[in-house]
Design a protein around this motif. Structure first.
Motif, PDB file in Angstrom:
ATOM      1  N   LEU A  22     -40.201  17.671  22.368  1.00  0.00           N
ATOM      2  CA  LEU A  22     -39.123  18.221  21.526  1.00  0.00           C
ATOM      3  C   LEU A  22     -39.578  17.848  20.078  1.00  0.00           C
ATOM      4  N   GLY A  23     -40.677  17.060  19.746  1.00  0.00           N
ATOM      5  CA  GLY A  23     -41.302  16.607  18.555  1.00  0.00           C
ATOM      6  C   GLY A  23     -42.115  17.381  18.106  1.00  0.00           C
ATOM      7  N   LYS A  24     -42.500  18.626  18.894  1.00  0.00           N
ATOM      8  CA  LYS A  24     -43.493  19.787  18.319  1.00  0.00           C
ATOM      9  C   LYS A  24     -42.535  20.769  17.737  1.00  0.00           C
ATOM     10  N   ARG A  25     -43.076  21.312  16.677  1.00  0.00           N
ATOM     11  CA  ARG A  25     -42.525  22.512  15.983  1.00  0.00           C
ATOM     12  C   ARG A  25     -42.054  23.449  16.999  1.00  0.00           C
ATOM     13  N   TRP A  26     -40.805  24.117  16.820  1.00  0.00           N
ATOM     14  CA  TRP A  26     -40.280  25.267  17.493  1.00  0.00           C
ATOM     15  C   TRP A  26     -39.590  24.934  18.764  1.00  0.00           C
ATOM     16  N   ASN A  27     -40.400  23.910  19.525  1.00  0.00           N
ATOM     17  CA  ASN A  27     -39.812  23.743  21.001  1.00  0.00           C
ATOM     18  C   ASN A  27     -38.282  23.494  21.147  1.00  0.00           C
ATOM     19  N   GLY A  28     -37.643  22.783  20.240  1.00  0.00           N
ATOM     20  CA  GLY A  28     -36.296  22.681  20.408  1.00  0.00           C
ATOM     21  C   GLY A  28     -35.611  23.815  20.101  1.00  0.00           C
ATOM     22  N   MET A  29     -36.149  24.634  19.125  1.00  0.00           N
ATOM     23  CA  MET A  29     -35.355  25.992  18.884  1.00  0.00           C
ATOM     24  C   MET A  29     -35.632  26.867  19.964  1.00  0.00           C
ATOM     25  N   ILE A  30     -36.577  26.922  20.472  1.00  0.00           N
ATOM     26  CA  ILE A  30     -36.958  28.025  21.522  1.00  0.00           C
ATOM     27  C   ILE A  30     -36.099  27.503  22.725  1.00  0.00           C
ATOM     28  N   LEU A  31     -35.749  26.364  23.211  1.00  0.00           N
ATOM     29  CA  LEU A  31     -34.807  25.901  24.108  1.00  0.00           C
ATOM     30  C   LEU A  31     -33.403  26.422  23.840  1.00  0.00           C
TER      31      LEU A  31
ATOM     32  N   ASP B  12     -29.215  28.669  17.178  1.00  0.00           N
ATOM     33  CA  ASP B  12     -28.082  28.029  16.310  1.00  0.00           C
ATOM     34  C   ASP B  12     -28.612  27.381  15.023  1.00  0.00           C
ATOM     35  N   GLU B  13     -27.952  27.519  13.852  1.00  0.00           N
ATOM     36  CA  GLU B  13     -28.529  26.904  12.726  1.00  0.00           C
ATOM     37  C   GLU B  13     -28.453  25.577  12.764  1.00  0.00           C
ATOM     38  N   ALA B  14     -27.401  24.974  13.012  1.00  0.00           N
ATOM     39  CA  ALA B  14     -27.261  23.709  13.075  1.00  0.00           C
ATOM     40  C   ALA B  14     -28.481  22.969  13.894  1.00  0.00           C
ATOM     41  N   VAL B  15     -28.926  23.659  15.139  1.00  0.00           N
ATOM     42  CA  VAL B  15     -29.900  22.943  15.932  1.00  0.00           C
ATOM     43  C   VAL B  15     -31.318  23.081  15.090  1.00  0.00           C
ATOM     44  N   SER B  16     -31.155  24.422  14.451  1.00  0.00           N
ATOM     45  CA  SER B  16     -32.451  24.549  13.592  1.00  0.00           C
ATOM     46  C   SER B  16     -32.607  23.484  12.508  1.00  0.00           C
TER      47      SER B  16
END
Lengths: 115, 115
Positions: A22-31, B12-16
């Motif tokens: 999750l600490g890599k850019r985008w991964n969290g947002m993709i999930l 989601d914006e908040a997650v982002s």
DNA sequence: CATAGCAACTATGTTTTTCATAGCGGCTAT
DNA sequence: ATAGCCGCTATGAAAAACATAGTTGCTATG
């Protein structure tokens, strides 16, 4: 002898493991984008504003590699590929929600228009 | 006019927002390291295995900038500086714990010895 | 049928980040 | 006095991320 529990503070291993992905850019947002259900490549790109094709391709492969996302090809004729969360990925959804709540309550929108 | 809730999935914006800070390498781990209480620069470096001075310095400034960490200088004589979570930062702790649980249950240790 | 368009990527070269390493000023322990 | 720790900053190299363009296969339009 190493030092078993020497009292010195350390970042928790599990948290560290979590952020290895999750600490890599985008991964969290993709999930998060996939939390609503399966999406095709372009749909993910639209959902995650700002990411480029090359990076998205890379990230999807990576997330698939660690077993959080599954890739499914339907050789139509109109060939189509879609990505979805695996069970492990779905288990993350509630945590992402908590994270979102925390962010909107504790992080100001401004602050880091960095990069 | 933009498109208000057009049905197309979006992250989601908040997650982002959350990942605008947690999605950068080390940030989550640094916050976790500080969850046990205030620490000096070197103590943080030891807690977060693998980070370099330059990057740590950068990250601490950034986290301080977004208001998650506070920096406190004690001009001793033995000058000492320490970093601690602010209220906003502390609010993240429970979420980090959830994240840790999720990781140890859903992420294999191996998998990404990446970078 | 030809032209254009979308989906799903890959290839290429540039810009940003991150990294390891070294160094510095102040203080302390030997 | 010499060495060592603390808290950083400086420097140049290596790695990641980026924008952009191109590819293949199929469809929708004129």
């Amino acid at each position: 002898m190493e030092d078993p529990e020497d009292g010195r503070p350390r970042c928790d291993e599990a948290v560290s493991l979590a952020f290895s992905v999750l600490g890599k850019r985008w991964n969290g947002m993709i999930l998060d984008a996939l939390s609503g259900g399966r999406l095709g490549f372009s749909a993910v790109r639209r959902a995650v504003t700002g990411i480029s094709d090359a990076v998205l391709s890379d990230r999807l492969a990576e997330l698939t590699g660690v077993g959080l996302v599954s890739r499914h090809v339907d050789a139509g004729p109109p060939l189509s590929v879609d990505y979805a969360l695996t069970g492990a990925g779905e288990n993350l959804i509630p945590v992402l929600e908590r994270l979102g709540e925390w962010a909107s309550e504790n992080l100001s929108e401004s602050g880091s228009t960095d990069r």
